[in-house]
Scaffold this active site. Structure first.
Site, mmCIF file in Angstrom:
data_model
loop_
_atom_site.group_PDB
_atom_site.id
_atom_site.type_symbol
_atom_site.label_atom_id
_atom_site.label_comp_id
_atom_site.label_asym_id
_atom_site.label_seq_id
_atom_site.Cartn_x
_atom_site.Cartn_y
_atom_site.Cartn_z
ATOM 1 N N ALA A 125 0.911 -1.296 0.182
ATOM 2 C CA ALA A 125 -0.072 -0.029 -0.129
ATOM 3 C C ALA A 125 0.878 1.294 0.093
ATOM 4 O O ALA A 125 2.160 1.145 0.165
ATOM 5 C CB ALA A 125 -0.887 0.043 1.195
ATOM 6 N N LYS A 126 0.371 2.406 -0.402
ATOM 7 C CA LYS A 126 1.112 3.719 -0.260
ATOM 8 C C LYS A 126 0.075 4.625 -0.072
ATOM 9 O O LYS A 126 -1.033 4.400 -0.300
ATOM 10 C CB LYS A 126 1.809 3.853 -1.336
ATOM 11 C CG LYS A 126 3.139 4.662 -1.256
ATOM 12 C CD LYS A 126 4.308 4.116 -0.441
ATOM 13 C CE LYS A 126 5.480 5.007 -0.294
ATOM 14 N NZ LYS A 126 6.373 4.080 0.343
#
Ligand code: NAD
Length: 436
Positions: A125-126
């Site tokens: 994720a980011k």
């Protein structure tokens, strides 16, 4: 059309993001190209490649924050979940003016592969907020962080998506996120973020973990060649968190640190620098260029010094088609993200210089972030020796796995690392099947 309406339409479309989006788009295209290359190497079924090319969830929020001048400013924040086949999502939160949806997508995907390469049961994720932290007060940053956390609450949490520091954020922001989340839940939930202060559920050894991990990988790569780190010479470009910890841990293992540099310039000593002395010099707030116990060198020269291992640990795109032909190191271990361009990669490969890629070499930080989460959940905290020993074992296993893949597929270490990362996620997806 009234001026206000024009302005609002422009703000919603974010035309001011156009230029930075071009860079983000290039990162996204590059990430997709890398996935395709790895898919070809492992002969991946097309349906799996298309699932892994897609983003599972994208969250965009425009949220208001009260500024110090009494006005209200709207900030844009993102969170992207790439593919959750192997576990809960995990990834950093970046505060930078150039944050864009394209960049966040690309970084989320790279995080998926990185977690798989080091065998951490997370999905990539980011996230980020488009802002310039250097122009914001601590109070404004706290306002941004707490409101962004509140907006994010439906899509993150200790069992679903664990946040972490990235460019422009650190333990202070992680503490604000943990506090805001805990207030909403009515129970202290420190495991929703990593990279916290040790006083607040952070892990011992996290700060040093990326640099220590790079040294372990360097040792593993030298050992594979029948060499030993205690007999090797290193050059380190970049002397911040990563570079300092590479120099400290490698010199502790007996390596000769020939030269280091920071943004002010470099220092070289053919007999090896006194790293402890140099670190004390840095602690006092001075820069590398002020250090007198060696010969001064420019930042360009340092990359071309003869040595066993060059560790670029500063910025991206430091070794390009212009200087790759003059590099005299026998091996490059990437400390920074993306310090070599694709063209430099090809030149170095042709010259027989081994390159250990960032996605493997600098994964020690993510690994100890995972240890932090494990400690927070179990409420049982490890000693520094436990953290460092487990880091050591897992980094060496990851190196061996990637090196074996390079031999099996007849490819370079970068392609092999991606093949391992993509392959492990494909395996998980194949076993799980497509729901419903
Ligand atoms: P940092 O800000 O602590 O240090 C960066 C260093 O690079 C500083 O010493 C700075 O003076 C130097 N520098 C800047 N421009 C330079 C130039 N032109 N030539 C030589 N030196 C220059 O950052 P950091 O945390 O050490 O991160 C370094 C790199 O490693 C970044 O690419 C980062 O994304 C990557 N990285 C960091 C971590 C981590 O845990 N800190 C994890 C993975 C990857």
């Amino acid at each position: 059309m009234p001026q206000q309406v024009k302005e609002r339409r422009a703000a919603a479309a974010r035309p001011q993001d156009q230029e930075e989006t071009a860079e983000g788009r290039a990162m996204f295209d590059d990430a997709q190209m890398r996935l395709h290359t790895a898919a070809e190497v492992i002969d991946l079924e097309p349906w799996l490649e298309s699932v892994l090319a897609a983003m599972q969830m994208e969250f965009i929020t425009d949220f208001p924050v009260r500024m110090d001048n009494g006005g209200i400013q709207i900030f844009r924040g993102y969170r992207v979940h790439h593919n959750g086949a192997r576990g809960p999502f995990k990834g950093g939160i970046r505060y930078h003016p150039s944050v864009s949806i394209w960049e966040v997508r690309a970084l989320a995907m790279l995080m998926t592969w990185k977690c798989a390469i080091i065998d951490v049961p997370y999905a990539g994720a980011k996230g980020g907020v488009v802002c310039d932290p250097s122009r914001l007060s601590a109070r404004e940053l706290e306002g941004i962080t707490r409101r962004f956390t509140t907006e994010l609450t439906p899509v993150f949490g200790p069992n679903t998506d664990i946040l972490a520091p990235d460019m422009g954020t650190g333990p202070r922001e992680m503490a604000w996120i943990a506090d805001t989340y805990s207030m909403h839940q009515g129970v202290t939930t420190l495991s929703c973020v990593t990279g916290k202060y040790p006083e607040l559920g952070g892990s011992l050894g996290r700060k040093e973990a990326t640099g220590r991990g790079i040294t372990i990988i360097t040792d593993a790569a030298l050992t594979e060649r029948g060499e030993h780190i205690s007999k090797s010479s290193l050059v380190v470009q970049g002397f911040g968190n990563v570079g300092q910890n590479v120099a400290a841990t490698a010199s502790h293992m007996g390596a000769k640190i020939l030269a280091v540099s920071d943004v002010t310039g470099g220092v070289y000593n053919e007999n090896g620098l006194d790293v402890e002395h140099l670190l004390k010099h840095m602690e006092s707030g001075k820069m590398v260029a002020d250090y007198r116990e060696g010969q001064s060198l420019g930042n360009d020269e340092i990359l071309l010094l003869p040595c066993d291992v060059l560790v670029p640990a500063a910025l991206e795109n430091q070794i390009t088609e212009k200087n790759a032909g003059q590099v005299q190191a026998r091996m490059i271990v990437e400390g920074a993200n993306g310090p070599l361009t694709a063209e430099a990669d090809i030149i170095l490969q042709q010259r027989g210089i081994r390159v250990v890629p960032d996605i493997l070499a600098n994964a020690g930080g993510v690994l100890v972030s995972y240890f932090e989460w494990v400690q927070d959940i179990s409420q049982l905290f490890w000693t520094l020796d436990q953290v460092n020993d487990t880091l050591d074992k897992k980094m060496r296993l990851s190196y061996e796995m990637v090196s074996q893949a390079a031999r099996d597929y007849g490819v370079d270490m970068r392609t092999a690392a991606l093949a391992v990362g993509v392959g492990k996620n494909a395996d998980a997806l194949r076993i799980r099947g497509i729901y419903p």
